[in-house]
Design a protein around this motif. Structure first.
Motif, PDB file in Angstrom:
ATOM      1  N   GLN A 500      35.537 -31.225 -22.048  1.00 31.86           N
ATOM      2  CA  GLN A 500      35.617 -31.278 -20.596  1.00 31.86           C
ATOM      3  C   GLN A 500      36.936 -31.861 -20.110  1.00 31.86           C
ATOM      4  O   GLN A 500      37.366 -31.604 -18.982  1.00 31.86           O
ATOM      5  N   ARG A 559      24.753 -27.809 -20.823  1.00 30.42           N
ATOM      6  CA  ARG A 559      25.834 -28.427 -20.069  1.00 30.42           C
ATOM      7  C   ARG A 559      27.136 -27.628 -20.230  1.00 30.42           C
ATOM      8  O   ARG A 559      27.911 -27.510 -19.272  1.00 30.42           O
ATOM      9  N   GLN A 562      26.843 -24.730 -17.861  1.00 30.36           N
ATOM     10  CA  GLN A 562      26.985 -25.190 -16.478  1.00 30.36           C
ATOM     11  C   GLN A 562      28.434 -25.518 -16.145  1.00 30.36           C
ATOM     12  O   GLN A 562      28.929 -25.183 -15.068  1.00 30.36           O
ATOM     13  N   TYR A 563      29.103 -26.164 -17.070  1.00 29.32           N
ATOM     14  CA  TYR A 563      30.489 -26.555 -16.831  1.00 29.32           C
ATOM     15  C   TYR A 563      31.390 -25.323 -16.747  1.00 29.32           C
ATOM     16  O   TYR A 563      32.283 -25.246 -15.893  1.00 29.32           O
ATOM     17  N   SER A 564      31.162 -24.352 -17.624  1.00 27.80           N
ATOM     18  CA  SER A 564      32.000 -23.152 -17.619  1.00 27.80           C
ATOM     19  C   SER A 564      31.811 -22.348 -16.336  1.00 27.80           C
ATOM     20  O   SER A 564      32.714 -21.614 -15.914  1.00 27.80           O
ATOM     21  N   ARG A 565      30.651 -22.482 -15.687  1.00 28.23           N
ATOM     22  CA  ARG A 565      30.375 -21.769 -14.435  1.00 28.23           C
ATOM     23  C   ARG A 565      30.733 -22.589 -13.209  1.00 28.23           C
ATOM     24  O   ARG A 565      30.454 -22.184 -12.074  1.00 28.23           O
ATOM     25  N   GLY A 566      31.303 -23.763 -13.438  1.00 23.96           N
ATOM     26  CA  GLY A 566      31.728 -24.594 -12.317  1.00 23.96           C
ATOM     27  C   GLY A 566      30.598 -25.304 -11.601  1.00 23.96           C
ATOM     28  O   GLY A 566      30.759 -25.741 -10.456  1.00 23.96           O
ATOM     29  N   LYS A 567      29.428 -25.431 -12.251  1.00 19.65           N
ATOM     30  CA  LYS A 567      28.279 -26.073 -11.619  1.00 19.65           C
ATOM     31  C   LYS A 567      28.228 -27.580 -11.870  1.00 19.65           C
ATOM     32  O   LYS A 567      27.337 -28.257 -11.358  1.00 19.65           O
ATOM     33  N   VAL A 568      29.134 -28.083 -12.683  1.00 19.38           N
ATOM     34  CA  VAL A 568      29.172 -29.509 -12.996  1.00 19.38           C
ATOM     35  C   VAL A 568      30.554 -30.047 -12.635  1.00 19.38           C
ATOM     36  O   VAL A 568      31.571 -29.463 -13.042  1.00 19.38           O
ATOM     37  N   PRO A 569      30.631 -31.111 -11.854  1.00 20.91           N
ATOM     38  CA  PRO A 569      31.943 -31.654 -11.491  1.00 20.91           C
ATOM     39  C   PRO A 569      32.654 -32.232 -12.709  1.00 20.91           C
ATOM     40  O   PRO A 569      32.014 -32.628 -13.686  1.00 20.91           O
TER      41      PRO A 569
END
Length: 573
Positions: A500, A559, A562-569
């Motif tokens: 990340q 996670r 989610q991170y790759s789709r921009g759903k996690v800051p």
């Protein structure tokens, strides 16, 4: 190849690992900054968060992570021969174990000194944090309960005039107690009277040696194991609630000096003796032993890689780190120090025997070598042989080695109780249970959990006969896999952190994959054996640990998506 030459090669590998590999990780992967404010400064409270000199904190960290396992694990793993044990200890440390300890320390200090479980909440989500907390609580309670049982056994003795057995050393009681008193005095003088650490260390070290020599001649006889266990639990409670600078930190620091002395003397004796291997280089099918792969990687944990180390790094140590750049010396360097202990244990249990026949008798089968008595006896006897070559009488040498073993176990126990307290504090914060955040209540609960595994007797079948043993011993078969799976999961959290942060992940990804695959294979094989043997308790608890580990891996994948789709800051630390 001669053991002396092999050992020298191992030393060169350790030096290269620290000065080349660890320095690269510190400068280019984690970009440690000497000017950055660590949690010890930003959150100073005089209890847990205390800025600490690098040398003192190294001693605390080294003594806390070492415990008994670097002696006990190799003492049984050499049944497969000295080659696999030695390779895993050296290369496992340089590329996996030291990286694990170092990276969890760095990630923790950048998250306000919180545990790897709490760190996982930001990296993998709240469910991951709770799963980590469950595994951590079980692991520490079980391990410290067994350590309490072992130390109490070493302290105990039959009523006079009966002689103690080969795993009873009541002569270690007085030196151990005296060192605790000395530690409190040193802590008070350093932190309240601003005494200079260097001359105080020299004076304390001389007093410590005098106390050890005199105390070993004054055994405390006639005290049972149960009474010693109770005393140890009270001590663990006090070590958890008192300010870290008053007892825990100075005791670990002073103990580390004793441990370094013992380690130095053992290696000096080894080089003076110039022994030959009395064990085979490789033995693929010892009688009654599980397969070498994956179990050599489980049997030897703390000497190569251990999940418990990540708890110390992200527990007590992260809260005392004075500068970010100290992390390489303490996190990576202390693991090499522990690996040196694992290495001398391998040498003691393979070169410390007079002949191959004597070694083969001791390691005739897995059952013959696996128990506490045989493991401790092999290490203590071999180390006593090395010390004898530098002029230390065998009786005194073995008593001194026993004192070192006890010191290692106690430093892990007092740190482990504090780590359990931190774990319960975080659980209380998660669930909104205010009394769990009280350090006295949480410390009492932590000591109680340790006491459960040390004192509660449960039925256990041994050699076809049903006997009652402490719960910790009955469940000890689960420690190795649980400990190693925690190490793999901690590396998983660090890998996700680096990913990340858009940092190279190969340095933690490959060790993480190796640890998770080998440990999960071992867990599956163990569970199959427990089912065949009808060990229902081990099946249930082991199955739950396996389920939690797989669940955490799934949380990591979720996670990542989610991170790759921009759903996690992005991470804030």
């Amino acid at each position: 190849m001669a053991p002396v030459l092999i050992t020298l090669i191992c030393f060169v590998i350790y030096l290269a690992g620290y000065h080349l590999y660890a320095r690269y990780l510190a400068r280019h992967l984690f970009e440690l900054d000497a000017t950055a404010k660590t949690p010890a400064h930003t959150m100073t409270d005089g209890i847990d968060y205390v800025p600490t000199r690098k040398g003192v904190l190294f001693g605390h960290h080294f003594a806390s992570i070492a415990g008994l396992s670097p002696m006990l694990g190799p003492a049984i793993a050499v049944i497969w021969g000295w080659v696999p044990a030695l390779i895993w200890i050296v290369f496992g440390t340089v590329f996996i174990g030291a990286v694990h300890d170092f990276s969890t320390l760095v990630v923790s200090i950048r998250r306000r000194g919180t545990s790897i479980g709490k760190v996982a909440e930001d990296i993998m989500g709240p469910r991951a944090k709770s799963l980590f907390h469950i595994i951590i609580f079980f692991l520490i309670s079980l391990a410290m309960g067994v350590f309490a049982y072992i130390v109490a056994t070493l302290f105990s003795s039959p009523m006079p005039p009966a002689a103690p057995s080969n795993v009873q050393h009541p002569e270690a009681v007085v030196p151990t107690a005296s060192l605790m008193i000395l530690a409190v005095i040193v802590g008070f003088l350093v932190y309240k009277k601003q005494a200079r650490i260097t001359p105080l260390t020299i004076i304390a070290f001389i007093i410590m040696l005098i106390v050890v020599v005199l105390g070993l001649g004054m055994p405390i006889l006639g005290v049972s194991r149960i009474r010693w266990t109770t005393v140890l639990l009270v001590y663990c409670f006090l070590a958890s609630v008192l300010p870290v600078w008053l007892l825990l930190q100075p005791r670990d620091y002073l103990n580390s000096l004793l441990l370094f002395l013992g380690l130095g003397l053992m290696y000096l004796g080894f080089f003076a003796t110039r022994p030959s291997f009395a064990a085979p280089a490789l033995q693929l099918h010892p009688e009654g032993a599980p397969p070498l792969f994956p179990f050599v990687f489980i049997t030897i944990a703390c000497g190569a890689v251990s999940g418990f180390h990540g708890l110390v790094s992200s527990g007590t140590t992260a809260k005392q780190l004075n500068r970010e750049t100290d992390a390489q010396f303490i996190g990576y360097g202390a693991m090499i120090g522990e690996s040196l202990l694992g290495l001398i244990a391998v040498l003691a249990c393979t070169c410390g025997f007079a002949s191959m026949t004597e070694w083969s008798t001791h390691y005739a089968s897995w059952n013959a070598a696996e128990g506490l008595g045989p493991k401790m006896a092999a290490f203590i006897s071999g180390a006593g042989t090395f010390l004898g070559s530098v002029g230390i009488p065998r009786h005194w040498g073995e008593a001194f080695i026993s004192l070192i073993a006890i010191s290692f176990a106690l430093t892990s126990m007092d740190s482990g109780t504090r780590l359990l307290r931190f774990n319960l504090n975080e659980v209380g914060d998660t669930l909104g249970i205010s009394f769990l955040k009280n350090r006295y209540i949480s410390s009492a609960l932590a000591a109680g959990a340790i006491g459960f595994f040390a004192l509660l007797k449960v039925p256990m079948e041994v050699g076809g006969v049903m006997q009652y043993h402490p719960a910790g011993l009955a469940l000890w078969a689960l420690f190795g896999t649980t400990n190693q799976i925690l190490g793999g999961l901690s590396l998983l959290a660090v890998t996700l952190y680096l990913w990340q942060k858009r940092k190279p992940i190969v340095y933690t990804l490959i060790p993480m994959i190796f640890m998770l695959i080998t440990t999960l294979i071992a867990m599956v094989q163990n569970l199959g054996g427990y089912i065949r043997d009808g060990k229902t308790t081990l099946v249930i608890i082991g199955g739950l640990i396996f389920f939690f580990a797989v669940w955490l891996a799934v949380e990591a994948v979720i996670r990542l998506v989610q991170y790759s789709r921009g759903k996690v800051p992005p991470l804030s630390f």
